[in-house]
Design an enzyme around this catalytic site. Sequence first.
Site, PDB file in Angstrom:
ATOM      1  N   CYS A 116      35.351  33.854  62.814  1.00 40.10           N
ATOM      2  CA  CYS A 116      34.954  32.460  62.681  1.00 40.10           C
ATOM      3  C   CYS A 116      36.170  31.662  62.264  1.00 40.10           C
ATOM      4  O   CYS A 116      37.267  32.203  62.155  1.00 40.10           O
ATOM      5  CB  CYS A 116      33.803  32.325  61.698  1.00 40.10           C
ATOM      6  SG  CYS A 116      34.295  32.652  60.026  1.00 40.10           S
ATOM      7  N   ARG A 121      37.183  38.325  60.187  1.00 37.73           N
ATOM      8  CA  ARG A 121      35.981  38.820  59.505  1.00 37.73           C
ATOM      9  C   ARG A 121      35.363  40.074  60.134  1.00 37.73           C
ATOM     10  O   ARG A 121      34.208  40.056  60.595  1.00 37.73           O
ATOM     11  CB  ARG A 121      34.945  37.701  59.382  1.00 37.73           C
ATOM     12  CG  ARG A 121      35.506  36.506  58.646  1.00 37.73           C
ATOM     13  CD  ARG A 121      34.479  35.465  58.363  1.00 37.73           C
ATOM     14  NE  ARG A 121      33.750  35.687  57.130  1.00 37.73           N
ATOM     15  CZ  ARG A 121      32.938  34.795  56.582  1.00 37.73           C
ATOM     16  NH1 ARG A 121      32.732  33.638  57.151  1.00 37.73           N
ATOM     17  NH2 ARG A 121      32.321  35.067  55.456  1.00 37.73           N
ATOM     18  N   ASP A 308      36.477  30.236  48.364  1.00 41.46           N
ATOM     19  CA  ASP A 308      35.619  29.130  48.793  1.00 41.46           C
ATOM     20  C   ASP A 308      36.003  27.805  48.135  1.00 41.46           C
ATOM     21  O   ASP A 308      35.576  26.742  48.591  1.00 41.46           O
ATOM     22  CB  ASP A 308      34.143  29.442  48.483  1.00 41.46           C
ATOM     23  CG  ASP A 308      33.572  30.447  49.475  1.00 41.46           C
ATOM     24  OD1 ASP A 308      34.225  30.710  50.497  1.00 41.46           O
ATOM     25  OD2 ASP A 308      32.471  30.964  49.212  1.00 41.46           O
TER      26      ASP A 308
END
Length: 420
Positions: A116, A121, A308
Amino acid sequence: MSYLEIRGGVPLCGEVKVQGSKNGVLPILAACMLGTGVCVIENCPSIRDVNDTLEIMKMLGCRVEQYAGTVRVDASEVCRYEITAMEAARIRSSVLFLGALLGRMKKAVLPLPGGCAIGARPIDQHLWALAHLGAEFSGETRIVASAEELHGDIVSLPFPSVGATENTILAAVCASGETLIENAAREPEIDELCEFLNCRGARINREENGSIRICGGIPLGPVCYRMKADRIVTGTYLLAAAATGGMVRIVNDDASRLGMLTEVLDQMEVSISCREGAVCLDAQHVSESRVCAVPYLETAPHPGFPTDLQSPLMAALCRARGRSCICEKVFENRFCTADELKKMGAKIEIQGSLAVIDGVAQLHAGTLVPPDLRGGAALVIAALQAKGSTVISDMTYIDRGYEAIERDLARLGADIRRYR
Ligand code: UD1
C-alpha cells in the site's frame, strides 16, 4: 467526493473527547468471530475501516447491529471461510481474519494483501507463525489456509509485527495447549485484544519480558467491552494544538498509552500533563507560536515513537525553530507527505529513510492531496498553521481512521469546513 477547507492561523483551544481506538477495535472485531455468544463493543469508532470490517463479517455470516457508537456481533451462524478480493480490497486489516477464521473454521481463503501507499507490507511472519500452530498454506494468487488441528507452540517472531502478533493470538486462543509468542509486539492495542479475549474467558498473559502466553482451547463466551481512546487520534490533536500555539484538553481515559509522544512534546517546549482522564497541552507561551525543533527522532515499535504519528509530527515541525531530523524505521514509503508539505513552503529534504526539516516562519495555503491516512491528518495540521485557505481535496483516507476530524477540530476553535 468530500473535501475540507481550512483557514489557518487560529490557535486550537478548548476540550475534545477522543474516539475509540481504530487499531484496537479491528482485531477485536475479528475476535468476535470466535467462541459463542453475542459480543457488544461500546465506544466503537464510527470510521470507514470499521464499516468495511463489519461488511466482511456480515458476508461471513455474522449478524451485526450498529447503534450510537455500539456494535453488537452475533457470530453463531458464521458459515463462510472465504473472503473475496473485492471484499478484502476495501481494507488491509482483513488479513486479521486469517487467524480468526483458522481458529474458528480451521480453514481460511483470502486474497494476498498487496502493498500500500506506506510500504510493501508483506505477511510472511503471519504465515510463518500460523504454520507453527499447525496451519498449512497453498495457493499462489491467494492464501488458502487449513489446519487439521491447531496446537500450541513457541513462536519467536523475527520482528515484533503488530498484525502477526494479533493473528497468532487469534488462532492460538482456539488451539489445543499453550502458545508462547516471543518478541511479541508491545503496542497497547495488543494488550487490549488480550483483555477483550480474557473478558470472554480466555487465559492470556503478557510476561515481564514482553512475551505473550496463551492457554488455548478455553471456551469463549459473550461479552460487553468498552474500547479505549485512540492514542493516534489523541496524538494528532495534541500535535495540531502544539503547532498552532494553542491550549487544549484532550479527554482520553488512558493517557498512559501515549508513550514517547509526551517526551517529544517536551522537547518541542510545549507543556504537557495528564490528569483526571485527560491530556492537557499548553503551547501558548512558545515564541512566535513556533515550537522548538526535535534534533533527532526515530520511529520504532512500541514503546518507541509510533510510525503512525511520524507524518503528523513532520507537519508540526515544518514551522519549528531550528532543524529537525526524523528517521522512519518501520514503513519504507512513509515520507510521501513531504511532497505535499513542500507545496506549502515547507523545507524538507528526504535522504533515504531520513527526513531533514528546516523550520520556516510561515506555511502558505494550497490545494493538497492526502497520500495516505496519517499523511492526510498531517496535511490538516499543516493547513491549520498556514496563512490563507487550504483545501484538502479528498477525505477518503482520513475517514478511514478519524470519525469526523472537522467536528473535533471545530470544537477546538479551528476554522474548518467539510464540503460534500
Ligand atoms: C499495524 C497498524 C498500523 C501501524 C503498524 C506499526 C493496524 C490495523 N495497523 O500495522 O497502523 O502503523 O502496526 O505500528 O493495527 N512486516 C513484515 N512481514 C510481516 C509483517 C510485517 O516484513 O509478516 C513488516 C512490515 O512491512 C512493516 C513492519 O514489519 O515494515 C511493521 O509491520 P506491522 O507491525 O505488522 O504493522 P501492521 O500490523 O501492518
